[in-house]
Scaffold this active site. Structure first.
Site, PDB file in Angstrom:
ATOM      1  N   ASP A  47     -33.468   6.117  13.516  1.00 45.38           N
ATOM      2  CA  ASP A  47     -34.367   5.684  12.443  1.00 45.38           C
ATOM      3  C   ASP A  47     -33.560   5.114  11.279  1.00 45.38           C
ATOM      4  OD1 ASP A  47     -36.761   5.277  11.204  1.00 45.38           O
ATOM      5  OD2 ASP A  47     -37.150   7.391  10.752  1.00 45.38           O
TER       6      ASP A  47
ATOM      7  N   ASN B  69     -45.018   2.215  18.618  1.00 46.15           N
ATOM      8  CA  ASN B  69     -44.337   1.085  17.967  1.00 46.15           C
ATOM      9  C   ASN B  69     -44.965  -0.269  18.309  1.00 46.15           C
ATOM     10  OD1 ASN B  69     -41.066   2.673  18.139  1.00 46.15           O
ATOM     11  ND2 ASN B  69     -42.503   2.629  16.441  1.00 46.15           N
ATOM     12  N   TRP B  70     -45.905  -0.282  19.287  1.00 44.11           N
ATOM     13  CA  TRP B  70     -46.648  -1.524  19.550  1.00 44.11           C
ATOM     14  C   TRP B  70     -47.478  -1.926  18.334  1.00 44.11           C
ATOM     15  CZ3 TRP B  70     -45.538  -4.354  23.712  1.00 44.11           C
ATOM     16  CH2 TRP B  70     -44.966  -3.725  24.820  1.00 44.11           C
TER      17      TRP B  70
ATOM     18  N   ARG C  90     -39.435  14.207  10.835  1.00 44.93           N
ATOM     19  CA  ARG C  90     -40.598  14.224  11.750  1.00 44.93           C
ATOM     20  C   ARG C  90     -40.080  14.092  13.160  1.00 44.93           C
ATOM     21  NH1 ARG C  90     -42.343  10.686   8.026  1.00 44.93           N
ATOM     22  NH2 ARG C  90     -41.660   8.847   9.159  1.00 44.93           N
TER      23      ARG C  90
HETATM   24  C1  FPP Z   1     -39.588   7.046  15.486  1.00 40.68           C
HETATM   25  O1  FPP Z   1     -39.999   6.551  14.291  1.00 40.68           O
HETATM   26  C2  FPP Z   1     -38.377   6.345  15.785  1.00 40.68           C
HETATM   27  C3  FPP Z   1     -38.220   5.563  16.884  1.00 40.68           C
HETATM   28  C4  FPP Z   1     -39.209   5.396  17.949  1.00 40.68           C
HETATM   29  C5  FPP Z   1     -37.031   4.795  17.020  1.00 40.68           C
HETATM   30  C6  FPP Z   1     -37.330   3.600  16.212  1.00 40.68           C
HETATM   31  C7  FPP Z   1     -36.332   2.577  16.330  1.00 40.68           C
HETATM   32  C8  FPP Z   1     -36.729   1.330  16.521  1.00 40.68           C
HETATM   33  C9  FPP Z   1     -38.139   0.930  16.741  1.00 40.68           C
HETATM   34  C10 FPP Z   1     -35.740   0.259  16.465  1.00 40.68           C
HETATM   35  C11 FPP Z   1     -35.142  -0.002  17.759  1.00 40.68           C
HETATM   36  C12 FPP Z   1     -33.779   0.420  17.620  1.00 40.68           C
HETATM   37  C13 FPP Z   1     -32.881   0.173  18.521  1.00 40.68           C
HETATM   38  C14 FPP Z   1     -31.476   0.560  18.242  1.00 40.68           C
HETATM   39  C15 FPP Z   1     -33.244  -0.521  19.781  1.00 40.68           C
HETATM   40  P1  FPP Z   1     -41.319   5.728  14.105  1.00 40.68           P
HETATM   41  O2  FPP Z   1     -41.099   4.788  12.986  1.00 40.68           O
HETATM   42  O3  FPP Z   1     -41.745   5.170  15.413  1.00 40.68           O
HETATM   43  O4  FPP Z   1     -42.342   6.871  13.720  1.00 40.68           O
HETATM   44  P2  FPP Z   1     -42.860   7.312  12.272  1.00 40.68           P
HETATM   45  O5  FPP Z   1     -43.917   6.340  11.911  1.00 40.68           O
HETATM   46  O6  FPP Z   1     -43.375   8.716  12.486  1.00 40.68           O
HETATM   47  O7  FPP Z   1     -41.676   7.282  11.351  1.00 40.68           O
END
Ligand code: FPP
Length: 238
Positions: free
Chosen positions: A19, A67-68, A189
């Site tokens: 993160d 993340n979508w 989190r």
């Molecule tokens: C969770 O936080 C963190 C992740 C799923 C990793 C996020 C990293 C990336 C999307 C970038 C990709 C990185 C690399 C090195 C390929 P979140 O932001 O999904 O969840 P939150 O809203 O609870 O903080």
């Protein structure tokens, strides 16, 4: 003994929630994708540090099922970066004895990326120096839901549903549960990462943004882990 001097205990399996790429970029006046690029470029060094420490499994959370919901350019920018990473690093990692695995659903990903992931998995399948799991299009709830579906479809009787059966139906079947999970950037989190598997993991939250996470910060986190008293619901072994 000074707390900083506890002997370093090396966890078997470390999970990493990468993160802070976006904030790393914003702090430098760069677009968010430049932060993700720096984040991906940091992976190799962290794997090398993991090998040096003697860790046997590293799981990197690179893209969640949630993340979508990010802007389309960022989503597909991250996919392209992962594809580039596999193109550039699979053979060097293979030579280092790294086994690459994927956890999550491959079905919504671009077919060219799926081909690259499958190529990396196949090329490295016999390596055992360290196992690197890439959690990409991964969500803990989604994983448990998929496992329940498989178990129900297999016609198992309710009384035969055990914790071991559920574990065997997760993406991580056969991989030991994480001992330590590191989430960089100071956010505290779990964000749907290894929900079932992390039941007894130790968690640490360094303030470092992911692109700056390096061997030194990693060692500090191992130091912190070494100070923890893992009881697994029992009594202290000390
Ligand atoms: C969770 O936080 C963190 C992740 C799923 C990793 C996020 C990293 C990336 C999307 C970038 C990709 C990185 C690399 C090195 C390929 P979140 O932001 O999904 O969840 P939150 O809203 O609870 O903080």
């Amino acid at each position: 003994m000074d707390a900083a001097e506890v002997p370093l205990k090396i966890p078997t399996h470390v999970g990493l929630i990468m993160d802070g790429n976006g904030r790393w970029a914003t702090a430098r006046g760069l677009p968010r994708l430049a932060g993700h690029r720096a984040g991906v470029e940091n992976l190799r060094g962290v794997i090398t540090a993991g090998i040096k420490f003697g860790i046997k499994y590293l799981t990197f959370y690179a893209f969640s099922t949630e993340n979508w919901n990010r802007p389309r350019d960022e989503v597909f920018g991250i996919m392209d970066l992962l594809a580039e990473f596999i193109d550039k690093e699979t053979i060097p990692l293979h030579k280092e004895g790294v086994r690459i695995l994927h956890i999550g659903h491959l079905d919504r990903l671009p077919p060219s990326l799926v081909d690259k992931i499958n190529y990396a998995i196949d090329l490295t399948k016999k390596n055992r120096r360290i196992t690197v799991q890439l959690a990409f299009n991964y969500g803990g709830r989604d994983e448990i839901t998929a496992a329940v579906r498989k178990i129900v479809a297999s016609g198992v009787k309710p009384e035969n549903v055990t914790e071991a059966l559920i574990s065997r139906n997760l993406f991580t079947a056969g991989i030991p549960d994480p001992d330590l999970i590191i989430r960089t950037s100071g956010e505290m989190r779990t964000s749907n990462f290894l929900m079932w598997q992390s039941a007894y993991a130790e968690w640490v939250f360094p303030s470092t943004y992911w692109p700056d996470f390096n061997e030194d910060v990693f060692r500090e986190m191992l130091r912190e882990y070494s100070r923890r008293d893992r009881r697994f619901g029992g009594l202290s072994s000390k």
